[in-house]
Design a protein around this motif. Structure first.
Motif, short mmCIF file in Angstrom:
data_model
loop_
_atom_site.label_atom_id
_atom_site.label_comp_id
_atom_site.label_asym_id
_atom_site.label_seq_id
_atom_site.Cartn_x
_atom_site.Cartn_y
_atom_site.Cartn_z
N ALA A 179 0.84 -1.19 0.00
CA ALA A 179 0.00 0.00 0.00
C ALA A 179 0.88 1.25 0.00
N GLN A 180 0.29 2.37 -0.32
CA GLN A 180 1.00 3.64 -0.31
C GLN A 180 0.38 4.54 0.74
N VAL A 181 1.21 5.16 1.57
CA VAL A 181 0.74 6.11 2.57
C VAL A 181 1.44 7.44 2.33
N ARG A 182 0.66 8.46 2.12
CA ARG A 182 1.20 9.82 2.03
C ARG A 182 0.97 10.51 3.36
N ILE A 183 2.02 11.06 3.95
CA ILE A 183 1.90 11.79 5.21
C ILE A 183 2.07 13.27 4.92
N LEU A 184 1.02 14.03 5.17
CA LEU A 184 1.02 15.47 4.98
C LEU A 184 1.30 16.13 6.32
N THR A 185 2.27 17.02 6.37
CA THR A 185 2.69 17.61 7.64
C THR A 185 2.25 19.06 7.76
N SER A 186 1.96 19.45 8.98
CA SER A 186 1.61 20.84 9.27
C SER A 186 1.89 21.14 10.73
N ASP A 187 2.31 22.36 11.02
CA ASP A 187 2.54 22.79 12.39
C ASP A 187 1.26 23.26 13.07
N THR A 188 0.17 23.41 12.31
CA THR A 188 -1.03 24.01 12.87
C THR A 188 -2.17 23.01 12.97
N ALA A 189 -3.05 23.24 13.95
CA ALA A 189 -4.21 22.38 14.14
C ALA A 189 -5.14 22.43 12.93
N ILE A 190 -5.42 23.64 12.45
CA ILE A 190 -6.27 23.79 11.27
C ILE A 190 -5.63 23.10 10.07
N GLY A 191 -4.32 23.22 9.94
CA GLY A 191 -3.61 22.60 8.83
C GLY A 191 -3.68 21.09 8.83
N ARG A 192 -3.72 20.48 10.01
CA ARG A 192 -3.79 19.02 10.09
C ARG A 192 -5.23 18.51 9.90
N LEU A 193 -6.21 19.35 10.22
CA LEU A 193 -7.60 18.91 10.11
C LEU A 193 -8.25 19.24 8.77
N THR A 194 -7.80 20.30 8.12
CA THR A 194 -8.44 20.72 6.87
C THR A 194 -8.44 19.62 5.81
N PRO A 195 -7.34 18.89 5.59
CA PRO A 195 -7.39 17.82 4.57
C PRO A 195 -8.40 16.73 4.91
N LEU A 196 -8.62 16.45 6.19
CA LEU A 196 -9.63 15.47 6.56
C LEU A 196 -11.02 16.00 6.21
N ARG A 197 -11.24 17.26 6.54
CA ARG A 197 -12.55 17.86 6.28
C ARG A 197 -12.85 17.94 4.79
N LYS A 198 -11.81 18.19 3.99
CA LYS A 198 -11.99 18.30 2.54
C LYS A 198 -11.92 16.95 1.85
N LYS A 199 -11.80 15.89 2.62
CA LYS A 199 -11.71 14.52 2.10
C LYS A 199 -10.48 14.35 1.21
N GLN A 200 -9.40 15.04 1.57
CA GLN A 200 -8.12 14.89 0.89
C GLN A 200 -7.14 14.09 1.75
N ALA A 201 -7.60 13.67 2.91
CA ALA A 201 -6.85 12.76 3.78
C ALA A 201 -7.86 11.90 4.52
N THR A 202 -7.47 10.67 4.79
CA THR A 202 -8.38 9.76 5.47
C THR A 202 -8.39 9.98 6.98
N MET A 203 -7.24 10.29 7.56
CA MET A 203 -7.15 10.49 8.99
C MET A 203 -5.88 11.26 9.31
N GLY A 204 -5.77 11.71 10.55
CA GLY A 204 -4.59 12.46 10.96
C GLY A 204 -4.19 12.10 12.37
N ARG A 205 -2.89 12.16 12.64
CA ARG A 205 -2.44 12.01 14.02
C ARG A 205 -2.46 13.40 14.65
N LEU A 206 -3.42 13.62 15.52
CA LEU A 206 -3.75 14.95 16.00
C LEU A 206 -3.43 15.10 17.48
N GLY A 207 -3.08 16.33 17.85
CA GLY A 207 -2.98 16.69 19.26
C GLY A 207 -4.38 16.93 19.82
N ASP A 208 -4.45 17.79 20.83
CA ASP A 208 -5.74 18.03 21.47
C ASP A 208 -6.74 18.70 20.55
#
Length: 377
Positions: free
Chosen positions: A65-94
């Motif tokens: 399988a292929q896994v693309r990891i998209l990185t961001s320093d910001t909470a909004i940056g880590r969640l926006t791809p999930l909301r836009k259905k451009q990422a399946t999930m994210g490893r998130l802080g609080d």
């Protein structure tokens, strides 16, 4: 000694450039670990990223399988791809909690409460590094010091709030300095800030400790009143020991903040995709267990299986049930959290219709919930 992980072509890393991304079919049912995954995470110099990349690399090599990891320093940056259905999930802080409840920077008309679910919830130690020459020994010593305000990262800022509460201080007692999460090690080295908060096994912290003398400032679990003040601000945090971190001597033990940094999705991710992800993380655990210091905490013996503030995904629950770790108490708690989330999302439009959007929406939303909703279960 620091443990390392090997990178492979199967795991791709990139910053969050969303304009050219294709929407993923999150509703698709699968019979194995999905052939393509896009996950989000903190930056490449962090231990949060290293853990995720180690697990992704191992599973990718085993399944093609292929896994693309998209990185961001910001909470909004880590969640926006999930909301836009451009990422399946994210490893998130609080932010997984803040977004679920519509709190902090998610208390705005663009976001509001989000329908999130936990897929896998490993824990990790975080603590506060200073230079050995700083003279800072305890949180109380931060009075008058330069303390970071992390840009667009409510999770880490919450931990700084908790740190100050432990020390009996407020932001009025220190000098706030705005930096990004990943800028902290270099800012600490240059003297721009006097303290840095990160997961204790981050590569950038080892690099820093190899160039200057550093140390971890201590928490004392026996100081029950101080710990209670900390947990009143950050209720998901436990004070527990950690070893083998950047700047520690062999056998040295310090106390830090231990909490979950979970792999999180939206609720509309298919049951089978969540199930196969949880299953793969457990079944391939022996092959990535020793990749980093904290990946040893990624198996069922160590991950969180009782929902605390955000419910688990139904696919993960199915896997937990098969493995015998899902309890009636967990089921009841999960259902209560789902129902509360439904109430939050149902009342959000009503709140916005009467809110002063030019004012402090966060404070207004908190007051609205206190008045119109029962307490959080």
């Amino acid at each position: 000694m620091k443990k390392l992980f090997r990178t492979a072509a199967a795991v791709l890393t990139g910053t969050l450039l969303l304009s050219g991304c294709t929407q993923l079919d999150l509703s698709q049912d699968v019979e194995a670990f999905p052939e393509f995954n896009s996950w989000t995470s903190y930056g490449t110099g962090t231990a949060t990223y290293a853990d995720l990349a180690a697990a992704a690399n191992t599973i990718s090599n085993a399944t093609d399988a292929q896994v693309r990891i998209l990185t961001s320093d910001t909470a909004i940056g880590r969640l926006t791809p999930l909301r836009k259905k451009q990422a399946t999930m994210g490893r998130l802080g609080d932010e997984h909690m803040f977004a679920y409840y519509g709190d902090e920077e998610f208390a705005n008309p663009e976001w509001g409460p989000q329908d999130l679910r936990l897929v896998w919830a490993p824990t990790a130690p975080h603590s506060l590094m200073v230079t050995a020459a700083s003279g800072i020994e305890t949180p109380e010593d931060l009075r008058g010091k330069k303390v970071p305000k992390i840009s667009a990262n409510p999770s880490v800022n919450n931990k700084y709030d908790a740190l100050l509460a432990y020390g009996g201080l407020t932001w009025d007692d220190v000098t706030p300095v705005t930096v990004s999460y990943s800028e902290q090690p270099e800012a600490l080295k240059s003297g721009k800030i006097d303290i840095a908060f990160q997961q204790v096994y981050g590569a950038s912290l080892y690099e820093l400790a190899n160039t200057i003398d550093t140390k971890w400032i201590g928490f004392d679990p026996a100081e029950t009143e101080k710990v209670a003040a900390l947990q009143a601000v950050a209720p998901a945090v436990e004070i527990e020991p950690f070893t083998r971190a950047a700047g520690q001597d062999e056998g040295q033990e310090d106390y830090g903040m231990i909490y979950s940094v979970p792999l999180t999705s939206y609720a509309d991710l298919s049951e089978t995709q969540a199930y196969e992800t949880a299953k793969a993380l457990q079944e391939h655990y022996p092959d990535y267990r020793d990749a980093t210091v904290t990946t040893e905490n990624w198996d069922l013996e160590h991950v969180v299986t009782m929902p605390v503030r955000v419910p688990f995904h139904e696919g993960t629950i199915r896997y937990f049930e098969e493995m015998g770790v899902w309890t009636p108490e967990a089921e009841a708690r999960n259902e209560a959290l789902i129902e509360y989330g439904e109430e939050l999302r149902a009342t959000w439009p009503e709140f916005l219709a009467q809110a002063d959007t030019s004012g402090d929406l966060k404070a207004q939303w908190t007051a609205w919930k206190d008045t119109h909703l029962d307490p959080i279960p």
